[in-house]
Design a protein around this motif. Structure first.
Motif, PDB file in Angstrom:
ATOM      1  N   GLY A  43       0.815  -1.202   0.000  1.00 24.46           N
ATOM      2  CA  GLY A  43       0.000   0.000   0.000  1.00 24.46           C
ATOM      3  C   GLY A  43       0.852   1.257   0.000  1.00 24.46           C
ATOM      4  O   GLY A  43       2.028   1.234   0.365  1.00 24.46           O
ATOM      5  N   ASP A  44       0.242   2.371  -0.380  1.00 23.56           N
ATOM      6  CA  ASP A  44       0.952   3.658  -0.369  1.00 23.56           C
ATOM      7  C   ASP A  44       1.362   4.070   1.036  1.00 23.56           C
ATOM      8  O   ASP A  44       2.227   4.920   1.208  1.00 23.56           O
ATOM      9  CB  ASP A  44       0.070   4.753  -0.978  1.00 23.56           C
ATOM     10  CG  ASP A  44       0.018   4.681  -2.487  1.00 23.56           C
ATOM     11  OD1 ASP A  44       0.842   3.945  -3.072  1.00 23.56           O
ATOM     12  OD2 ASP A  44      -0.854   5.350  -3.081  1.00 23.56           O
ATOM     13  N   ASP A  45       0.735   3.472   2.041  1.00 30.82           N
ATOM     14  CA  ASP A  45       1.068   3.802   3.426  1.00 30.82           C
ATOM     15  C   ASP A  45       2.279   3.034   3.944  1.00 30.82           C
ATOM     16  O   ASP A  45       2.665   3.152   5.089  1.00 30.82           O
ATOM     17  CB  ASP A  45      -0.131   3.542   4.335  1.00 30.82           C
ATOM     18  CG  ASP A  45      -0.572   2.085   4.327  1.00 30.82           C
ATOM     19  OD1 ASP A  45      -0.021   1.274   3.538  1.00 30.82           O
ATOM     20  OD2 ASP A  45      -1.482   1.748   5.116  1.00 30.82           O
ATOM     21  N   GLY A  46       2.892   2.203   3.080  1.00 29.43           N
ATOM     22  CA  GLY A  46       4.076   1.449   3.463  1.00 29.43           C
ATOM     23  C   GLY A  46       3.766   0.090   4.071  1.00 29.43           C
ATOM     24  O   GLY A  46       4.676  -0.661   4.381  1.00 29.43           O
ATOM     25  N   ARG A  47       2.503  -0.237   4.244  1.00 28.86           N
ATOM     26  CA  ARG A  47       2.119  -1.532   4.807  1.00 28.86           C
ATOM     27  C   ARG A  47       1.804  -2.522   3.690  1.00 28.86           C
ATOM     28  O   ARG A  47       1.534  -2.131   2.557  1.00 28.86           O
ATOM     29  CB  ARG A  47       0.887  -1.379   5.712  1.00 28.86           C
ATOM     30  CG  ARG A  47       1.188  -0.549   6.944  1.00 28.86           C
ATOM     31  CD  ARG A  47      -0.008  -0.412   7.860  1.00 28.86           C
ATOM     32  NE  ARG A  47      -0.572  -1.709   8.165  1.00 28.86           N
ATOM     33  CZ  ARG A  47      -1.827  -1.907   8.557  1.00 28.86           C
ATOM     34  NH1 ARG A  47      -2.648  -0.889   8.681  1.00 28.86           N
ATOM     35  NH2 ARG A  47      -2.271  -3.114   8.823  1.00 28.86           N
TER      36      ARG A  47
END
Length: 148
Positions: A19-23
């Motif tokens: 994901g774009d959130d790094g997860r």
């Protein structure tokens, strides 16, 4: 949320999205809502629910847009040392080890092939000594420009 497909199991259809959130989010085949099958590197839009990706749709990517994919990122470059190259030239230069180390593969193969004969060794040993002196004579900036 947006992300990119990292991998898909061919047998089960399970996969993972970064994901774009790094997860990272896992998904199952029933979570995939797009008509196209999941593919590694595909840019997607999805709903995140804890560690699951739901309602996954593939994003359209125009051909003229330059979106860097994970697979398109350049591999980290090796930093070669001038002194290691010189030591290889001095001790294993007749076998072309320093040439392979500095990514001069074609000339490394040539040196290695020449070294298979006694006459070839009479050529490659002095050649290696000259390369040792040449490598030691280069300043670090010039060595980096040529070999790194």
């Amino acid at each position: 949320m947006r992300g990119q497909v990292l991998g898909v199991d061919r047998h089960s259809g399970d996969g993972q999205i970064a994901g774009d959130d790094g997860r990272r989010y896992r998904f199952r085949p029933e979570d995939w809502s797009d008509r196209h099958q999941p593919a590694i590197g595909a840019l997607v839009d999805f709903e995140a629910a804890s560690d699951r990706a739901l309602s996954i749709y593939r994003l359209p990517v125009p051909a003229n847009d330059a979106i860097p994919l994970l697979a398109d990122r350049p591999a980290p470059r090796k930093r070669r040392s001038k002194f290691i190259a010189a030591l290889l030239a001095l001790f294993l230069g007749a076998l072309g080890a320093h040439r392979f180390y500095t990514d001069r593969t074609l000339s490394g193969v040539l040196v290695l092939a020449l070294s298979c004969t006694v006459i070839g060794l009479l050529i490659t040993v002095p050649w290696a000594w000259i390369d040792t002196a040449r490598l030691l004579g280069l300043d670090h900036g010039e060595f980096d420009r040529r070999y790194n």
